[in-house]
Design an enzyme around this catalytic site. Structure first.
Site: not given
Length: 488
Positions: A157, A181, A78
């Site tokens: 997210s 998330s 990420k």
């Protein structure tokens, strides 16, 4: 022979050990898959040169008998984790061109365990969002499709991480979870995502959103893979004062222990307005699966859970407004000139931050301002204490708590964009766990009436991820979830 991109981490690990293929071959297969799936926009930055260099080094270590726990396993990262010499954006314009001269502790641990980084994965800007539609680099598209053919959100997210794992672009990916998330996008895309106990994984080198809530965790296609990857990511880090000095258990070993005799709590307050019949039915089915495997299922109460979202949307923006004050045009990335220093600050922050980030900074600055601090922030922290106390009392009666991960399956890109409150409600089942600092895992357990994945969430005691993995394995075994997005 199974395609190399269809393997789980455990399968790839075992077959690499038997030398059925090399880390370079496994990496090339995933780089090819990434090239075919660029329309998903899952990656902000692809790093094929880094990947192949690390894969060759991995093959050399294996030949020398020095294989690590994640040796040769291709993973995505990420783009909230700082990676030495590799662009790190947090999906924000304000970090344009930022290449950290250091590596986050979590990605350093994965690299040291032999993992091969394929690239940096897209996310909501500064991890603020529930649909991965606020990225400066464009929204991520879920590999799943609705019956009407519309493109769907992968959740947020960590939407880039979820889409990449579900679409077989990597065997596992790192995510971060501030209010759900990791777990919510895992549920939307039919994969496994675990938020470990706050302090289990170091936050050093992760771009901060809300420091008392953020926690790193793995996203994978099986519970066993999550156990393997979490073990490689975990451990005390002296560079992070919130990192806990606790031992890292053998999570994978715990999987075989089953749930016989375990007590499973069902919180009565988690039945909320707007929850679909699909997810309600799956929740009951999940309880039945655990009961059939020897667990005792009981009703529990978490009376302050109804205040969780309101509390979260005071605490998280307050911490975000403080953390994001450092992006002023002087130290990182973007700089927009102005006639005075103040003009430069305003121009840079105005141009660098997107709409959702600006909204949360404004909320956070307001609740921390003189005259409102006691009315909002202090009160929210007091309620947070009550929410944590509810969980502590519940765990006096049960070992694990079972809930849905999200109120519904994925929705189409563009839906709910005009209603931030509706968007925030996607995290209604996940947010309380971050406020309490507890570990929780989402396991894919079924499909809704539209043929889209739904997840069940299991919540555990502090640093008791072993029990969590036992229950998650039981759900995974019973659910027999084999659905996958068409074409991937």
């Amino acid at each position: 022979m199974t395609q190399l991109t269809d393997l789980t981490i455990a399968e790839a690990r075992d077959r690499l050990a038997k030398k059925e293929f090399s880390a370079v071959e496994l990496t090339r297969a995933h780089l090819d898959a990434m090239a075919r799936a660029r329309h998903l926009n899952a990656f902000v930055t692809e790093t094929p040169d880094v990947a192949l260099e690390r894969a060759r080094a991995s093959d050399a270590r294996r030949a020398a008998g020095q294989a690590g726990a994640m040796e040769g396993i291709p993973v995505g990262v990420k783009d909230l984790f700082c990676t030495e010499g590799v662009l790190t954006t947090a999906a924000s314009h304000i970090l344009d061109g930022f290449k950290p001269p250091y590596e986050s502790t979590v990605t350093a641990k994965l690299r040291d365990a032999g993992a091969v980084m394929l690239g940096k994965l897209n996310l909501d800007e500064f991890a603020m969002g529930s649909a991965n539609v606020t990225s400066y680099y464009g929204n991520v598209v879920s590999p799943w499709k609705g019956k009407d053919g519309k493109d769907l959100v992968p959740g947020g997210s960590s939407g880039g991480s979820a889409a990449a794992v579900a679409a077989r672009l990597c065997l596992g990916a790192t995510g971060t979870d501030t209010g759900g998330s990791i777990r919510q996008p895992a549920a939307y895309t039919g994969i496994v995502g675990i938020k470990p106990t706050y302090g289990r994984c170091s936050r050093w080198g992760i771009v901060a959103f809300a420091s008392s809530l953020d926690q790193a965790g793995p996203m994978t296609r099986s519970v066993r893979d999550a156990a393997i990857m979490l073990a490689a990511m975990s451990g005390h880090d002296p560079k992070d004062s919130t990192s806990a000095p606790v031992e890292v258990p053998d999570f994978e070993k715990a999987l075989a222990m089953g749930v016989r005799g375990m007590k499973i709590g069902i919180p009565k307050e988690y039945v909320v307005n707007g929850m679909g019949a699909d997810i309600d039915g799956l929740w009951q089915k999940g309880a039945a699966w655990l009961r059939e495997q020897g667990a005792e299922v009981m009703e529990i109460s978490l009376p302050h859970t109804k205040y969780s979202l309101a509390t979260y949307y005071i605490v998280a923006p307050a911490e975000a407004s403080s953390n994001l004050a450092r992006y002023d045009g002087l130290r990182y990335g973007l700089r927009v000139p102005g006639e005075t220093l103040d003009d430069m600050y305003m121009n840079t922050r105005g141009a660098g931050f997107g709409k959702e980030v600006r909204r949360r900074i404004l909320i956070g600055t307001y609740v921390l301002s003189a005259g409102y601090y006691d009315a909002y922030y202090r009160k929210a922290q007091q309620v947070r204490t009550l929410i944590r106390r509810d969980f502590k009392e519940a765990f006096g009666k049960c070992d694990v708590i079972l809930t849905p991960t999200a109120p519904s399956g994925a929705f189409a890109i563009g839906e709910k964009m005009d209603d931030p409150i509706a968007m925030y409600l996607n995290d209604v089942f996940t947010v309380p766990i971050n406020l309490a600092g507890l570990p929780a895992i989402s396991v894919p357990a079924g499909l809704d009436s539209r043929g889209l994945p739904l997840g069940l969430q299991l919540i555990g005691r502090d640093f008791d991820e072993e029990t969590l993995f036992r229950a998650a394995q039981a759900i995974e075994t019973a659910a027999e979830f084999t659905a996958r997005p068409e074409g991937f």
